[in-house]
Enzyme design. Structure first.
Site, PDB file in Angstrom:
ATOM      1  N   LYS B 100       0.882  -1.170   0.000  1.00 13.08           N
ATOM      2  CA  LYS B 100       0.000   0.000   0.000  1.00 13.08           C
ATOM      3  C   LYS B 100       0.915   1.213   0.000  1.00 13.08           C
ATOM      4  CE  LYS B 100      -3.012   2.731   2.869  1.00 13.08           C
ATOM      5  NZ  LYS B 100      -3.842   2.858   4.072  1.00 13.08           N
ATOM      6  N   GLY B 161      -8.408   9.171   8.908  1.00 12.04           N
ATOM      7  CA  GLY B 161      -8.820   9.300  10.305  1.00 12.04           C
ATOM      8  C   GLY B 161      -9.875  10.352  10.572  1.00 12.04           C
ATOM      9  N   ALA B 188      -9.524   5.441   3.316  1.00  9.91           N
ATOM     10  CA  ALA B 188      -9.384   6.573   4.246  1.00  9.91           C
ATOM     11  C   ALA B 188     -10.615   7.477   4.273  1.00  9.91           C
ATOM     12  CB  ALA B 188      -8.167   7.420   3.923  1.00  9.91           C
ATOM     13  N   GLY B 189     -10.878   7.965   5.474  1.00  7.47           N
ATOM     14  CA  GLY B 189     -11.905   8.973   5.679  1.00  7.47           C
ATOM     15  C   GLY B 189     -13.284   8.445   6.008  1.00  7.47           C
ATOM     16  N   ASN B 210      -9.785   1.813   8.966  1.00 10.24           N
ATOM     17  CA  ASN B 210      -9.133   1.441  10.221  1.00 10.24           C
ATOM     18  C   ASN B 210      -9.761   2.164  11.408  1.00 10.24           C
ATOM     19  OD1 ASN B 210      -5.608   1.025  11.150  1.00 10.24           O
ATOM     20  ND2 ASN B 210      -7.375   0.975  12.429  1.00 10.24           N
ATOM     21  N   THR B 211      -9.597   3.503  11.411  1.00  6.17           N
ATOM     22  CA  THR B 211      -9.988   4.285  12.578  1.00  6.17           C
ATOM     23  C   THR B 211     -11.452   4.103  12.950  1.00  6.17           C
ATOM     24  OG1 THR B 211      -8.352   5.926  11.898  1.00  6.17           O
ATOM     25  CG2 THR B 211      -9.939   6.616  13.555  1.00  6.17           C
TER      26      THR B 211
END
Lengths: 65, 266
Positions: B100, B161, B188-189, B210-211
């Site tokens: 990645k 995040g 992301a986001g 993830n977050t």
């Protein structure tokens, strides 16, 4: 001689990358190495000499996003 | 409508959720969340080990025991050289040619440096890597990445995040339309399963997050919620949703309605 390992100054006796890993108790660990921002394969560590001022990175698997 | 398999670099994946492994309250919660998510791919990194506690070793043992495929990242790299060296180190440690690729260009928004990204991708593809580039929705950059040999693109939904969801739906739709056969993963986001479902309804192939799971009050339940949201979004996309209308249209038939012979308004 003095080198930098993971951003910190170290006085070491090792003159090769393989010897450095043994000296710092990394010899049996799964790590990746780079010297002066250039990747050094595990197989090449024995033949990779160190000189004063070298910047060595020793990295381990960690969490990531 | 029959769905097509999700395939990246000759690997067919059943789950369309790729999960990050950072920021969980404990290794046990991380393991339970991965299982609850159904993810077959998790992202990992390489870092300097703090102290002599061998945290890296125990983490890697945990991931191997989960039996999932790993996608190492170059998170935090701010130059082509850093990203390429980190990728080479990751390939050896994780024994995978998947990477990645992140080349970060802005500290506040963690926006990709797309110029460095293309340059690093060209180098890594030549070196035999299968590159998963973290990019923006920019069409020209996408074209350059594909030209460099990237067989998958990972545009951001919003800054890493941030949990803001899809900041530029129009741009993401345009990217999907311009690259109909390239696997596109929103990376992301994403903040909620609704965001993930919305991306899947646009025709995106998968979601990497993830977050939103790791920092949820109950990461394991949230992992499951994301799995369901992504599956629902994909099913909806494959079922060809209706288009929005400006005016109402009765769903109950008008023919045979009682009092239909009376004047509409007094």
């Amino acid at each position: 001689m003095q080198i930098h390992v993971n951003g910190k100054a170290h006085d070491v006796a090792a003159t090769t990358l393989a010897a450095l890993l043994a000296e710092l108790d990394y010899h049996d660990k799964l790590v990746a190495t780079a010297v002066n921002q250039t990747f050094v394969r595990a197989a090449d560590r024995l033949a990779t000499p160190l000189k004063p001022g070298d910047a060595v990175e020793i990295l381990v698997p960690r969490q990531g996003g | 409508m029959r769905d097509v398999p999700f395939k990246v670099y000759d690997t067919v994946l059943r789950s369309r959720l790729l999960l990050g492994t950072a920021q969980y309250p404990s290794p046990a919660v991380l393991a339970a969340a991965v299982k609850a998510s159904g993810a077959e791919v998790v992202t990992v990194s390489l870092r300097r080990e703090a102290g002599a506690n061998r945290a890296g070793e125990s983490f890697w043992t945990l991931i191997r025991e989960l039996g999932v495929r790993v996608l190492p990242n170059t998170a935090g790299c701010r130059s082509v050289k850093e990203a390429v060296t980190t990728a080479e180190m990751a390939r050896e440690v994780f024994a995978t040619d998947w990477i990645k690729l992140e080349v970060i260009g802005d500290d506040d928004l963690l926006q990709p440096d797309v110029f460095g990204l293309v340059e690093a991708a060209e180098i890594l593809v030549r070196a035999g890597f299968k590159v998963f580039p973290y990019t923006t929705e920019d069409l020209r950059v996408a074209e350059r990445l594909i030209g460099a040999g990237c067989e998958v693109l990972m545009p951001w939904g919003a800054p890493i995040g941030s949990g803001r969801g899809l900041n530029n739906v129009f741009g993401l739709q345009a990217l999907r339309k311009n690259f109909p056969t390239t696997p596109l993963i929103i990376d992301a986001g994403i903040g909620t399963p609704a965001h993930a479902a919305a991306a899947m309804e646009l025709g995106y192939d998968a979601i990497l997050l993830n977050t939103a799971v790791a920092k949820a009050g109950d990461p394991v339940t949230m992992a499951r919620a994301f799995a369901l949201g992504i599956e629902a979004g994909r099913l909806a996309y494959s079922a060809d949703p209706i288009l929005p209308r400006d005016m109402a249209e009765p769903s109950t038939p008008q023919i045979g309605r009682a009092f239909s012979d009376l004047p509409k308004r007094a």
